[in-house]
Design a protein around this motif. Sequence first.
Motif, PDB file in Angstrom:
ATOM      1  N   ILE B   6      21.243 -24.310 -22.121  1.00 16.72           N
ATOM      2  CA  ILE B   6      20.414 -25.356 -22.706  1.00 16.72           C
ATOM      3  C   ILE B   6      19.490 -25.938 -21.632  1.00 16.72           C
ATOM      4  O   ILE B   6      19.971 -26.418 -20.600  1.00 16.72           O
ATOM      5  CB  ILE B   6      21.304 -26.489 -23.290  1.00 16.72           C
ATOM      6  CG1 ILE B   6      22.357 -25.902 -24.256  1.00 16.72           C
ATOM      7  CG2 ILE B   6      20.460 -27.553 -23.993  1.00 16.72           C
ATOM      8  CD1 ILE B   6      21.783 -25.185 -25.461  1.00 16.72           C
ATOM      9  N   PRO B   7      18.172 -25.928 -21.846  1.00 20.60           N
ATOM     10  CA  PRO B   7      17.262 -26.547 -20.869  1.00 20.60           C
ATOM     11  C   PRO B   7      17.586 -28.041 -20.724  1.00 20.60           C
ATOM     12  O   PRO B   7      17.967 -28.693 -21.698  1.00 20.60           O
ATOM     13  CB  PRO B   7      15.870 -26.363 -21.498  1.00 20.60           C
ATOM     14  CG  PRO B   7      16.031 -25.307 -22.540  1.00 20.60           C
ATOM     15  CD  PRO B   7      17.462 -25.376 -23.000  1.00 20.60           C
ATOM     16  N   LEU B  10      16.895 -30.802 -23.280  1.00 16.59           N
ATOM     17  CA  LEU B  10      17.510 -30.651 -24.609  1.00 16.59           C
ATOM     18  C   LEU B  10      19.005 -30.959 -24.609  1.00 16.59           C
ATOM     19  O   LEU B  10      19.639 -30.970 -25.650  1.00 16.59           O
ATOM     20  CB  LEU B  10      17.295 -29.225 -25.143  1.00 16.59           C
ATOM     21  CG  LEU B  10      15.850 -28.773 -25.291  1.00 16.59           C
ATOM     22  CD1 LEU B  10      15.784 -27.448 -26.044  1.00 16.59           C
ATOM     23  CD2 LEU B  10      15.022 -29.825 -26.014  1.00 16.59           C
ATOM     24  N   GLN B  44      14.414 -29.226 -32.255  1.00 18.92           N
ATOM     25  CA  GLN B  44      13.615 -28.973 -31.056  1.00 18.92           C
ATOM     26  C   GLN B  44      13.175 -27.512 -30.970  1.00 18.92           C
ATOM     27  O   GLN B  44      12.145 -27.197 -30.401  1.00 18.92           O
ATOM     28  CB  GLN B  44      14.426 -29.319 -29.792  1.00 18.92           C
ATOM     29  CG  GLN B  44      14.806 -30.778 -29.673  1.00 18.92           C
ATOM     30  CD  GLN B  44      13.601 -31.652 -29.373  1.00 18.92           C
ATOM     31  OE1 GLN B  44      12.700 -31.251 -28.639  1.00 18.92           O
ATOM     32  NE2 GLN B  44      13.564 -32.841 -29.949  1.00 18.92           N
ATOM     33  N   ILE B  45      13.981 -26.635 -31.524  1.00 18.09           N
ATOM     34  CA  ILE B  45      13.749 -25.199 -31.355  1.00 18.09           C
ATOM     35  C   ILE B  45      13.066 -24.565 -32.561  1.00 18.09           C
ATOM     36  O   ILE B  45      12.257 -23.661 -32.423  1.00 18.09           O
ATOM     37  CB  ILE B  45      15.103 -24.491 -31.075  1.00 18.09           C
ATOM     38  CG1 ILE B  45      15.765 -25.097 -29.837  1.00 18.09           C
ATOM     39  CG2 ILE B  45      14.920 -23.003 -30.869  1.00 18.09           C
ATOM     40  CD1 ILE B  45      17.168 -24.610 -29.608  1.00 18.09           C
ATOM     41  N   ARG B  53       9.823 -22.433 -32.926  1.00 21.00           N
ATOM     42  CA  ARG B  53       8.567 -23.102 -32.599  1.00 21.00           C
ATOM     43  C   ARG B  53       7.691 -22.177 -31.757  1.00 21.00           C
ATOM     44  O   ARG B  53       8.201 -21.326 -31.033  1.00 21.00           O
ATOM     45  CB  ARG B  53       8.827 -24.415 -31.867  1.00 21.00           C
ATOM     46  CG  ARG B  53       9.418 -25.482 -32.776  1.00 21.00           C
ATOM     47  CD  ARG B  53       9.438 -26.840 -32.121  1.00 21.00           C
ATOM     48  NE  ARG B  53      10.047 -27.823 -33.016  1.00 21.00           N
ATOM     49  CZ  ARG B  53       9.359 -28.506 -33.936  1.00 21.00           C
ATOM     50  NH1 ARG B  53       8.060 -28.340 -34.066  1.00 21.00           N
ATOM     51  NH2 ARG B  53       9.978 -29.362 -34.721  1.00 21.00           N
ATOM     52  N   SER B  54       6.384 -22.388 -31.851  1.00 19.76           N
ATOM     53  CA  SER B  54       5.448 -21.444 -31.223  1.00 19.76           C
ATOM     54  C   SER B  54       5.661 -21.327 -29.713  1.00 19.76           C
ATOM     55  O   SER B  54       5.412 -20.284 -29.132  1.00 19.76           O
ATOM     56  CB  SER B  54       4.013 -21.869 -31.523  1.00 19.76           C
ATOM     57  OG  SER B  54       3.806 -23.177 -31.026  1.00 19.76           O
ATOM     58  N   PHE B  55       6.125 -22.401 -29.099  1.00 22.68           N
ATOM     59  CA  PHE B  55       6.270 -22.375 -27.640  1.00 22.68           C
ATOM     60  C   PHE B  55       7.669 -21.949 -27.185  1.00 22.68           C
ATOM     61  O   PHE B  55       7.970 -22.008 -25.995  1.00 22.68           O
ATOM     62  CB  PHE B  55       5.913 -23.749 -27.039  1.00 22.68           C
ATOM     63  CG  PHE B  55       6.665 -24.900 -27.652  1.00 22.68           C
ATOM     64  CD1 PHE B  55       7.962 -25.188 -27.279  1.00 22.68           C
ATOM     65  CD2 PHE B  55       6.055 -25.698 -28.609  1.00 22.68           C
ATOM     66  CE1 PHE B  55       8.645 -26.248 -27.847  1.00 22.68           C
ATOM     67  CE2 PHE B  55       6.733 -26.765 -29.185  1.00 22.68           C
ATOM     68  CZ  PHE B  55       8.031 -27.031 -28.805  1.00 22.68           C
ATOM     69  N   VAL B  56       8.520 -21.551 -28.130  1.00 22.84           N
ATOM     70  CA  VAL B  56       9.893 -21.207 -27.762  1.00 22.84           C
ATOM     71  C   VAL B  56      10.079 -19.692 -27.653  1.00 22.84           C
ATOM     72  O   VAL B  56       9.768 -18.953 -28.582  1.00 22.84           O
ATOM     73  CB  VAL B  56      10.896 -21.777 -28.798  1.00 22.84           C
ATOM     74  CG1 VAL B  56      12.305 -21.275 -28.514  1.00 22.84           C
ATOM     75  CG2 VAL B  56      10.869 -23.301 -28.790  1.00 22.84           C
ATOM     76  N   SER B  82      18.996 -17.562 -23.239  1.00 20.26           N
ATOM     77  CA  SER B  82      18.270 -18.672 -22.624  1.00 20.26           C
ATOM     78  C   SER B  82      17.097 -19.052 -23.512  1.00 20.26           C
ATOM     79  O   SER B  82      16.477 -18.182 -24.128  1.00 20.26           O
ATOM     80  CB  SER B  82      17.724 -18.283 -21.255  1.00 20.26           C
ATOM     81  OG  SER B  82      18.773 -17.943 -20.383  1.00 20.26           O
ATOM     82  N   ILE B  83      16.802 -20.332 -23.558  1.00 26.25           N
ATOM     83  CA  ILE B  83      15.660 -20.838 -24.318  1.00 26.25           C
ATOM     84  C   ILE B  83      14.576 -21.189 -23.297  1.00 26.25           C
ATOM     85  O   ILE B  83      14.795 -22.032 -22.422  1.00 26.25           O
ATOM     86  CB  ILE B  83      16.077 -22.079 -25.121  1.00 26.25           C
ATOM     87  CG1 ILE B  83      17.148 -21.675 -26.140  1.00 26.25           C
ATOM     88  CG2 ILE B  83      14.884 -22.725 -25.809  1.00 26.25           C
ATOM     89  CD1 ILE B  83      17.984 -22.831 -26.617  1.00 26.25           C
ATOM     90  N   VAL B  84      13.454 -20.501 -23.376  1.00 25.15           N
ATOM     91  CA  VAL B  84      12.417 -20.645 -22.346  1.00 25.15           C
ATOM     92  C   VAL B  84      11.073 -20.928 -23.023  1.00 25.15           C
ATOM     93  O   VAL B  84      10.659 -20.169 -23.891  1.00 25.15           O
ATOM     94  CB  VAL B  84      12.282 -19.336 -21.524  1.00 25.15           C
ATOM     95  CG1 VAL B  84      11.370 -19.556 -20.329  1.00 25.15           C
ATOM     96  CG2 VAL B  84      13.642 -18.831 -21.068  1.00 25.15           C
ATOM     97  N   PRO B  85      10.393 -22.005 -22.646  1.00 25.01           N
ATOM     98  CA  PRO B  85       9.116 -22.277 -23.300  1.00 25.01           C
ATOM     99  C   PRO B  85       7.966 -21.431 -22.768  1.00 25.01           C
ATOM    100  O   PRO B  85       8.016 -20.920 -21.652  1.00 25.01           O
ATOM    101  CB  PRO B  85       8.871 -23.753 -22.988  1.00 25.01           C
ATOM    102  CG  PRO B  85       9.612 -24.001 -21.735  1.00 25.01           C
ATOM    103  CD  PRO B  85      10.786 -23.056 -21.708  1.00 25.01           C
TER     104      PRO B  85
END
Lengths: 141, 96
Positions: B6-7, B10, B44-45, B53-56, B82-85
């Motif tokens: 989790i970043p 978040l 958030q995701i 989301r477009s940035f995820v 991993s969740i990376v923007p």
Amino acid sequence: MIEIELQPWQQMTAHAEATYPNECCGAMLGSTDENGKTVTVALALDNASTGSQRARYELRPEDLLKADREARSRKLELIGIYHSHPDCDAYFSETDLKNSCPWYSFVVLSVQRGRFDHANCWLPDAEQTHAEKEELSWPKS
Amino acid sequence: MAKILIPTPLRQYADKKDSLEAPGSTVGEVLAAATAQHPDLRKQIYTEEGKLRSFVNVYLNDEDIRYLDKDKTAVGANDTLSIVPSIAGGWAGERA
Ligand SMILES: [Zn+2]
């Protein structure tokens, strides 16, 4: 409120000046408590934009993943992203907003004729329609 | 169970944890299981329509799932997500 310590601040402004007239970008690591965010480490990252880097920057997700791993291994947090605006104000542009992520603080460094001039910090919203200014403090020499 | 990193920003939506574990055999199932327990993390995701989301970006270990099998990418018990923007910007042409 976000405060940048002397060492990362010097690295960020030096990176922005060295990359002039192109845009530089990087990650800011540090900690967060009830008084706000403190940046203790700056990581210079590659500008991966394939267009003109004089007015474009792009971070590779792989590099952000590495920055996040680096933060975890040093028991720090990835709290923000910085980039420079060569010969342009430290505002949060339409393009910055459309390609932002609401989870991080975005520091913009204005570089005028190759020298650091001023900086602002921005907090974009999840819809990428608005960015709020965040109070930014850096060591004044 | 697979692990999801989790970043930092978040973690407030994930019981302050820096990682979660969730069951599932695909990326989509693991993320759905993890975010079902943490609805604010889900917001958030994912968009309200249930799309990332477009940035995820989601990474399975070191690989972007976009270049694997997207949300149908198979996940094993020892895998890490991993969740990376996506982050970029610029200002050309906006100001005279
Ligand atoms: Zn910009």
